[in-house]
Write a protein that holds these residues in place. Sequence first.
Motif, PDB file in Angstrom:
ATOM      1  N   UNK A 232      10.839 -23.241   1.518  1.00 52.91           N
ATOM      2  CA  UNK A 232      10.673 -24.628   1.925  1.00 52.91           C
ATOM      3  C   UNK A 232      11.968 -25.404   1.866  1.00 52.91           C
ATOM      4  N   UNK A 233      12.033 -26.463   2.683  1.00 50.02           N
ATOM      5  CA  UNK A 233      13.217 -27.308   2.738  1.00 50.02           C
ATOM      6  C   UNK A 233      13.255 -28.228   1.522  1.00 50.02           C
ATOM      7  N   UNK A 234      14.449 -28.516   1.066  1.00 48.85           N
ATOM      8  CA  UNK A 234      14.614 -29.449  -0.031  1.00 48.85           C
ATOM      9  C   UNK A 234      15.856 -29.142  -0.827  1.00 48.85           C
ATOM     10  N   UNK A 235      16.044 -29.904  -1.887  1.00 50.96           N
ATOM     11  CA  UNK A 235      17.113 -29.631  -2.829  1.00 50.96           C
ATOM     12  C   UNK A 235      16.595 -30.034  -4.200  1.00 50.96           C
ATOM     13  N   UNK A 236      17.340 -29.676  -5.237  1.00 47.74           N
ATOM     14  CA  UNK A 236      16.855 -29.922  -6.592  1.00 47.74           C
ATOM     15  C   UNK A 236      18.022 -30.216  -7.518  1.00 47.74           C
ATOM     16  N   UNK A 237      17.710 -30.914  -8.603  1.00 44.00           N
ATOM     17  CA  UNK A 237      18.625 -31.049  -9.730  1.00 44.00           C
ATOM     18  C   UNK A 237      17.956 -30.348 -10.899  1.00 44.00           C
ATOM     19  N   UNK A 238      18.588 -29.269 -11.349  1.00 46.04           N
ATOM     20  CA  UNK A 238      18.023 -28.471 -12.436  1.00 46.04           C
ATOM     21  C   UNK A 238      18.590 -28.936 -13.761  1.00 46.04           C
ATOM     22  N   UNK A 239      17.762 -28.852 -14.789  1.00 49.08           N
ATOM     23  CA  UNK A 239      18.158 -29.201 -16.149  1.00 49.08           C
ATOM     24  C   UNK A 239      17.743 -28.066 -17.071  1.00 49.08           C
ATOM     25  N   UNK A 240      18.639 -27.671 -17.983  1.00 42.09           N
ATOM     26  CA  UNK A 240      18.331 -26.603 -18.927  1.00 42.09           C
ATOM     27  C   UNK A 240      18.830 -26.984 -20.316  1.00 42.09           C
TER      28      UNK A 240
END
Length: 508
Positions: A351-359
């Motif tokens: 799917x289209x999109x983007x993300x900001x990941x946090x760990x």
Amino acid sequence: MASVSTSYDYVIVGAGTAGCVIAAQLSEHDGARVLLLEAGSRDPQPLGSVPPAWPKLLGTPASWGESTVAQAATGTPMPFPRGRGLGGSSAINGMIFVRGHRSSYDAWVAAGAKGWGFDDLLPYLCRSENAVGRDPVVRGVDGPLLVGPSNPRHPVAEAVLAAAVETGFATATDISSGLEQGFGWNDLSIADGRRFSAADAYLAPAMGRPDLDVVTNALVHRVTTEAGRATGVEYSVGAEQFRARCEREVVLTAGTVGSAQLLLRSGIGPQSHLRDVGVETVLHLPGVGANLQDHPQTTVVYSPARPVPPSANNHAEVTGLIRSDLALDGPDLQFLAVDMSMHSHAPAGSGQGYAIACALMTPRSRGTVRLTSGEPGAAPAIDPNYYGDPHDLEVMLTGLRIAREIGRASALTPWRGFEAMPGRAAQDDADLRAHLRSNLLTYFHPVGTCRIGTDTDAVVDTELRVHGIGGLRIADASVMPTIVSGNTNATVYGIAERAADLIAGASS
């Protein structure tokens, strides 16, 4: 079928990052016969060298395809990919080449790993790398592994970096160095547009050496011991059984799961567990398989205002490393700019999109690796125990709020359609904690199950020798007492480079 016996100076179990490094280094010495055993295939996956295709490798034979036991935080098992084949996880990972912050190595010393602080390990971290365009005072410039920041840069990564600076975070010149905090362009193990794994950097140049044998599709059953000393290994290739005797040392480089699993199958571990699975105890070593740690990860996912261009790199070119509390000694949260939709409910990149990941970089939760059976082919029981310590969930809550704040910055306005996950309706702490549980992801960074130390629960000493068994060392992510505050692959290269020196020095 009767077993076939051979003899070597060194037997190395596992051709992942550490195994490739150590096999290459030891086989440079004249007259030292080295056997490298790998459970996976010699043949790379067709998409293995294509950087943006890495999520598609996680469901192939290049990964063990295992899952955790059901996690209390989610009520379900979670996928737990780890590499299988030459190069191990360096052949399927996301290619982020980032050292942990120096504070996380100094924590090893505090945990009993004297001589393993950041300054102690720095020469070996440098020795592995050829870091293009980085400061040669603190980065390697002539090592086998070519690393550097993304080229070309993805526009979503550029926007997230600008958004982080707009939000008030510092810009890091070299976030991969282990010396900075803030947001910046991380190094990638990509050369000439292709993945550059440990097998590419170390093993391939050594494959023609007459004293190095590399056996793939080899399932190692156990380490053999006599009178308190490792004498070799038993393994099979298909239906054929083999014994490899070892004149000097057996070196386990099968990773955090595999090395612990092999010790347990060999009768080295907590006696009560070995009794439960029908394995005869050779040595009661209670810490084997304990102390499992991983970085829990979550994402804020956005539906884009316009199409996100395809990535030429690894989908995660910008890293942020910060402290959730300014009173902390070092950073405890990492963020990634992800140019694809990434969450726990669908395969990465769908799917289209983007993300900001946090760990969370400094989890307090501890889990285990245990046997389900003494049979060599049985899958292990892997329990990372994510959020087992309530502290971890609370720090992740802080990180999630920071990720959303970055995501709302004006620098991302041209890309931001709407927040798809956790969604505008999720505002109070209860909603966000629910998102942290439902959108929990492994960061593929298991460590700690054979940790360095001097106490009764430590598995190896400060020279990586297994307590109580001569001629047996472990040199992979399993020896880390605590997890580093960064992606773990760069650190494993450093551990392996140092281990090669320790092993060669012991025989000189």
